[in-house]
Structures are given as C-alpha cells and as structure tokens.
Design an enzyme around this catalytic site. Structure first.
Site, PDB file in Angstrom:
ATOM      1  N   THR A  30      11.738  -4.174  -6.408  1.00  0.00           N
ATOM      2  CA  THR A  30      12.273  -2.899  -5.922  1.00  0.00           C
ATOM      3  C   THR A  30      11.916  -2.616  -4.460  1.00  0.00           C
ATOM      4  O   THR A  30      12.387  -1.638  -3.895  1.00  0.00           O
ATOM      5  CB  THR A  30      11.723  -1.744  -6.789  1.00  0.00           C
ATOM      6  N   VAL A  80      11.240  -6.379   0.545  1.00  0.00           N
ATOM      7  CA  VAL A  80      11.340  -7.843   0.471  1.00  0.00           C
ATOM      8  C   VAL A  80      11.979  -8.251  -0.853  1.00  0.00           C
ATOM      9  O   VAL A  80      12.874  -9.104  -0.893  1.00  0.00           O
ATOM     10  CB  VAL A  80       9.946  -8.496   0.631  1.00  0.00           C
ATOM     11  N   SER A 122       8.719   1.941 -12.006  1.00  0.00           N
ATOM     12  CA  SER A 122      10.083   1.404 -12.150  1.00  0.00           C
ATOM     13  C   SER A 122      10.292   0.760 -13.516  1.00  0.00           C
ATOM     14  O   SER A 122      11.447   0.536 -13.921  1.00  0.00           O
ATOM     15  CB  SER A 122      10.352   0.339 -11.076  1.00  0.00           C
ATOM     16  N   ARG A 127      -3.132 -16.354   1.387  1.00  0.00           N
ATOM     17  CA  ARG A 127      -2.677 -17.216   2.490  1.00  0.00           C
ATOM     18  C   ARG A 127      -3.778 -18.085   3.079  1.00  0.00           C
ATOM     19  O   ARG A 127      -3.551 -19.243   3.404  1.00  0.00           O
ATOM     20  CB  ARG A 127      -2.099 -16.358   3.623  1.00  0.00           C
ATOM     21  N   CYS A 129       5.073 -12.010   8.751  1.00  0.00           N
ATOM     22  CA  CYS A 129       6.421 -12.065   9.334  1.00  0.00           C
ATOM     23  C   CYS A 129       6.417 -12.294  10.851  1.00  0.00           C
ATOM     24  O   CYS A 129       7.345 -12.897  11.389  1.00  0.00           O
ATOM     25  CB  CYS A 129       7.202 -10.814   8.972  1.00  0.00           C
ATOM     26  N   LYS A 148      -4.067 -11.371  11.480  1.00  0.00           N
ATOM     27  CA  LYS A 148      -3.219 -12.373  10.817  1.00  0.00           C
ATOM     28  C   LYS A 148      -2.548 -13.269  11.853  1.00  0.00           C
ATOM     29  O   LYS A 148      -2.457 -14.481  11.686  1.00  0.00           O
ATOM     30  CB  LYS A 148      -2.133 -11.685   9.974  1.00  0.00           C
ATOM     31  N   HIS A 162      11.622  -8.574  14.342  1.00  0.00           N
ATOM     32  CA  HIS A 162      10.445  -8.453  15.210  1.00  0.00           C
ATOM     33  C   HIS A 162      10.707  -9.261  16.491  1.00  0.00           C
ATOM     34  O   HIS A 162      11.031 -10.449  16.417  1.00  0.00           O
ATOM     35  CB  HIS A 162       9.207  -9.030  14.525  1.00  0.00           C
TER      36      HIS A 162
HETATM   37  P1  NAP Z   1       7.390  -2.397  -0.464  1.00  0.00           P
HETATM   38  O1  NAP Z   1       8.762  -2.082  -0.002  1.00  0.00           O
HETATM   39  O2  NAP Z   1       6.352  -1.354  -0.396  1.00  0.00           O
HETATM   40  O3  NAP Z   1       7.485  -2.951  -1.989  1.00  0.00           O
HETATM   41  C1  NAP Z   1       6.329  -3.174  -2.767  1.00  0.00           C
HETATM   42  C2  NAP Z   1       6.701  -3.683  -4.140  1.00  0.00           C
HETATM   43  O4  NAP Z   1       5.470  -3.811  -4.906  1.00  0.00           O
HETATM   44  C3  NAP Z   1       7.609  -2.726  -4.935  1.00  0.00           C
HETATM   45  O5  NAP Z   1       8.482  -3.475  -5.760  1.00  0.00           O
HETATM   46  C4  NAP Z   1       6.616  -1.956  -5.820  1.00  0.00           C
HETATM   47  O6  NAP Z   1       7.183  -1.489  -7.038  1.00  0.00           O
HETATM   48  C5  NAP Z   1       5.626  -3.083  -6.135  1.00  0.00           C
HETATM   49  N1  NAP Z   1       4.335  -2.507  -6.555  1.00  0.00           N
HETATM   50  C6  NAP Z   1       3.596  -1.558  -5.936  1.00  0.00           C
HETATM   51  N2  NAP Z   1       2.499  -1.250  -6.670  1.00  0.00           N
HETATM   52  C7  NAP Z   1       2.569  -2.007  -7.794  1.00  0.00           C
HETATM   53  C8  NAP Z   1       1.752  -2.129  -8.966  1.00  0.00           C
HETATM   54  N3  NAP Z   1       0.640  -1.398  -9.144  1.00  0.00           N
HETATM   55  N4  NAP Z   1       2.126  -3.030  -9.916  1.00  0.00           N
HETATM   56  C9  NAP Z   1       3.252  -3.769  -9.776  1.00  0.00           C
HETATM   57  N5  NAP Z   1       4.081  -3.685  -8.698  1.00  0.00           N
HETATM   58  C10 NAP Z   1       3.735  -2.821  -7.717  1.00  0.00           C
HETATM   59  O7  NAP Z   1       6.794  -3.647   0.359  1.00  0.00           O
HETATM   60  P2  NAP Z   1       7.566  -4.861   1.065  1.00  0.00           P
HETATM   61  O8  NAP Z   1       7.754  -4.563   2.490  1.00  0.00           O
HETATM   62  O9  NAP Z   1       8.715  -5.256   0.233  1.00  0.00           O
HETATM   63  O10 NAP Z   1       6.446  -5.999   1.019  1.00  0.00           O
HETATM   64  C11 NAP Z   1       6.158  -6.713  -0.167  1.00  0.00           C
HETATM   65  C12 NAP Z   1       5.077  -7.748   0.140  1.00  0.00           C
HETATM   66  O11 NAP Z   1       5.577  -8.668   1.132  1.00  0.00           O
HETATM   67  C13 NAP Z   1       3.806  -7.131   0.720  1.00  0.00           C
HETATM   68  O12 NAP Z   1       2.695  -7.857   0.278  1.00  0.00           O
HETATM   69  C14 NAP Z   1       4.005  -7.311   2.229  1.00  0.00           C
HETATM   70  O13 NAP Z   1       2.805  -7.338   2.941  1.00  0.00           O
HETATM   71  C15 NAP Z   1       4.732  -8.649   2.287  1.00  0.00           C
HETATM   72  N6  NAP Z   1       5.592  -8.853   3.466  1.00  0.00           N
HETATM   73  C16 NAP Z   1       6.468  -7.888   3.868  1.00  0.00           C
HETATM   74  C17 NAP Z   1       7.314  -8.149   4.956  1.00  0.00           C
HETATM   75  C18 NAP Z   1       8.311  -7.134   5.462  1.00  0.00           C
HETATM   76  O14 NAP Z   1       8.966  -7.408   6.482  1.00  0.00           O
HETATM   77  N7  NAP Z   1       8.482  -5.980   4.823  1.00  0.00           N
HETATM   78  C19 NAP Z   1       7.251  -9.364   5.602  1.00  0.00           C
HETATM   79  C20 NAP Z   1       6.359 -10.337   5.164  1.00  0.00           C
HETATM   80  C21 NAP Z   1       5.548 -10.067   4.071  1.00  0.00           C
HETATM   81  P3  NAP Z   1       7.661   0.062  -7.223  1.00  0.00           P
HETATM   82  O15 NAP Z   1       8.922   0.216  -6.429  1.00  0.00           O
HETATM   83  O16 NAP Z   1       7.883   0.161  -8.688  1.00  0.00           O
HETATM   84  O17 NAP Z   1       6.541   0.922  -6.706  1.00  0.00           O
END
Ligand code: NAP
Length: 350
Positions: free
Chosen positions: A12, A15, A40, A111, A150, A206, A243
């Site tokens: 959800t 990413v 969710s 990582r 990223c 990082k 970025h």
């Molecule tokens: P995000 O939009 O905040 O999404 C987080 C996800 O984790 C959601 O599906 C959320 O579910 C789930 N989650 C949160 N708490 C949880 C729990 N207690 N149990 C199970 N699931 C849980 O974050 P994002 O930007 O997609 O990033 C996701 C990961 O990728 C992170 O580790 C981030 O550091 C990494 N990342 C992100 C990017 C980027 O550009 N955004 C790039 C590289 C790496 P709900 O919706 O149900 O809360």
C-alpha cells in the site's frame, strides 16, 4: 513457462504500489499475495488504495479485488518483494527467509550486513554468491537480497564505469531529493512548499557507506569494500519523483571529457542476459546544457536509467556532472524486480 509467484509486502506504500504497477503483465512473475499493516489488512486492495493510488492513471485490473493481508503470515508465493516500512521490515524479512522464502528488499535494515548482497545487477551481479554463506551460517532455507538507498542507486551506476576505467579516489555529492522518496503521506505540504529542507534523516550516512559495498569486490565469501571516499549532503525539494544530484569526482588516472562520456555511453553490462526490466542503456548521457531535469528526464528507459549530464572540469577535484534517477522505479520498485530477475536467471528462484 509457469510464472513465479510473488508476494508484495508493503503493497500500500509508495514503493509497494509501484511494484504492483510494474508487475502488471510481467513475463516471468505473477502477484499472488499483497500485505501491509493491520490498518489495511482484511480490506480489498482497490478500496484501500482508492485515494492513495499514484503509480499510474489506472490501477492494474489484477490487483483491484485482491485482499490485503497483515505482513507476518506465511504467504503463498515463491519470492517476497518487500517494500515495508523499515521500522518493521527487519524481523518480518528475517522470518520469511528463515521459513524458506526468497526476499528481495527495498528497506535499509539488512543492506550493510556482511552476508547480505546489496545488489545492482549492472555492477555486482557476482555478489549474489553471498547467499550461500548467508544460508549456511544462518541455517536459513530462504535468503534476503537488498537494493540500495534511492540516492546511492543512480550515483553508483554513474560511478561504476569511472571506477573501472579511471579509478575513483574521492566523490562529493549533493542531492535534491523528491517528495515521493519520503513515502506516503510524506513531508507535510506546509513544510516543503516554497522551501528546501536541508536534512534527511540517515540519508548522508547511507550515501557515504553503501557505494563502497556496492562497488566492492567479492572474494572468498565476503565483500572487500571499494577504497574511495564519499562526502554527501542531502536535501529534500518540492519535486514529485526523481532525485537530482551534483557530483564531483577525483580520479586516479588523467583522462579527457570525451573518454569519460565514452565510458558512460558504452556501459551496457547486462546486454544479452534477457532480464525483462534491465534498461538497454543503464546510463543515458544527455548533451543539452540544461539537462537532466526531473520533470523531463525522470522516465528515461522506463524510469530505469541513471541520467547523466553536464560533465565538465572541476577546479578542485577532476570532473563534475549531474545525475538523475527515478527514486521509486530505478531507486526502489524496479530495482527489487530487477534483482528478482537476476535471482531467476542465476537459478536461485523458479
Ligand atoms: P510508505 O509509503 O510509508 O509505505 C510503507 C509500507 O509499509 C505501507 O505498505 C505500510 O502499510 C507498511 N507498514 C507500515 N507499518 C507496518 C507494520 N507495522 N506492519 C506491516 N506493514 C507495515 O513507504 P515507501 O516510501 O513505500 O518505502 C517503503 C520502503 O522502501 C521503506 O523501507 C523505504 O525506506 C524504502 N525505500 C523507499 C524509497 C522511496 O523512494 N520512497 C526508495 C528506496 C527505498 P499501511 O499502508 O497498511 O500502513
């Protein structure tokens, strides 16, 4: 060929939904499970995402009626692509690996572990060999591989041909990072409108450490980190995706601008491997003096390119240039999928 079944954890988030979108009609993979938090869980994906879907104009048909489960169960799939919040990714991903699942993760948690590959297939496909050590020492039936931060992703792709051909001694990088990099709902609009925020928690650390592992060499079950130094400054800007980074490098060998551009443009290490998500040109070099720009260039090579431009001499180090990458695609979802494709090509899954 029967498709390999995939669970998307964190489906959800920013990413996770990008993974769901990119896997629509994937030739090798089929999504069989979607998982997120208890907020969710039990809900229909199309409903949960009604006001949060961002990844494309229309959500893929296959995902709309799937029920989201709470991450932590044993999914019905061969591999998990994890886009979980890093606050919870650690134990959930380890639990999956222990229970025999392959995990391709976007989170920072594993990582820098000695026995976990931090993969960019164009750079260090041989680092998958760490999986054998990981499984042997941890007695896991499954395993974890990770993709980089990223900002590190696009930087490392641009640095790789420079490191191989001219030797890197020092790298200075300043980032202008998009809002989608902060997840959903991310940075409050009142904080970022009309503004630049000159701090992103943990990001500089990082960016200063991951490239050394990624560009390091694999020998005897371990990675010897690369020997150059990186100094990073990270900023959040009011851009949706992509970025942009300014980079200054000091090289061991004297070289010309033409030879550096040639090195960028001839960098095509995965050619012939047939990985469906691999870009034809991992580095796209742009000659226009005002490019790359996030608005115009972020989707180069379907968002999988490191877009480089404005190479010129630096008065302090040797050369400077710009690099742009799509943080959600090349920097996360597309990277986790490409890693899964590499695992399939090397016989670790499927
Ligand atoms: P995000 O939009 O905040 O999404 C987080 C996800 O984790 C959601 O599906 C959320 O579910 C789930 N989650 C949160 N708490 C949880 C729990 N207690 N149990 C199970 N699931 C849980 O974050 P994002 O930007 O997609 O990033 C996701 C990961 O990728 C992170 O580790 C981030 O550091 C990494 N990342 C992100 C990017 C980027 O550009 N955004 C790039 C590289 C790496 P709900 O919706 O149900 O809360």
């Amino acid at each position: 060929m029967a498709k390999i079944s995939v669970g998307v954890f964190g489906a959800t988030g920013m990413v996770g939904q990008t993974i769901v979108n990119l896997l629509d009609n994937h030739p090798w993979f089929k999504v069989t499970e979607l998982a997120a938090s208890e907020n969710s869980a039990g809900k229909i994906y199309g409903e949960v995402m009604k006001l949060r879907w961002n990844a494309s104009p229309e959500m893929p048909e296959y995902a709309r009626d799937m029920v989201v489960k709470e991450a932590g169960f044993k999914p019905d799939c061969d591999i998990v692509l994890s886009a979980l919040d890093s606050k919870v990714a650690g134990p959930i991903e380890q639990g999956l690996a222990k229970n025999g699942y392959a995990v391709s993760s976007n989170s920072k948690n594993h990582r820098m572990f000695d026995d976990v590959p931090l993969l960019i297939p164009e750079i260090n496909a041989d680092h998958v060999n760490l999986i054998k050590r990981q499984q042997r020492e941890r007695r896991w039936k499954g395993f974890i591989v990770t993709d980089p931060n990223c900002s590190a992703m696009q930087l490392c792709i641009a640095l790789k041909p420079l490191h191989d051909e001219f030797g890197l001694e020092s790298v200075m990088v300043s980032t202008m990072q998009a809002l989608s990099g902060a997840g959903y709902p991310g940075v409050p609009s009142m904080d970022i409108m009309d503004n630049v925020i000159p701090f992103i928690s943990d990001e500089e650390e990082k960016l200063q450490t991951e490239p050394l592992k990624i560009l390091g060499s694999f020998a005897k079950d371990r990675i010897m980190p690369a020997g150059f130094k990186v100094s990073a400054q990270c900023n959040r800007v009011a851009v949706r995706n992509g970025h942009l980074e300014t980079v200054n490098v000091k090289l061991s060998k004297k070289t010309s601008e033409e030879d550096i551009i040639k090195a960028f443009e001839s960098f095509k290490p995965l050619k012939g491997m047939g990985l469906p998500s691999a870009p034809e040109r991992p580095i796209v070099y742009m000659r226009n003096e005002n490019r790359p720009q996030p608005k115009l260039d972020v989707n180069a090579e379907n968002g999988m390119a490191s877009v480089v431009g404005r190479l010129r001499k630096c008065g302090i180090l040797d050369y400077k240039f710009l690099v742009l990458g799509h943080n959600l695609i090349r920097g996360a979802a597309g990277a986790a999928i490409l890693n899964a494709e590499l695992l399939k090509a090397k016989g670790y899954i499927g």
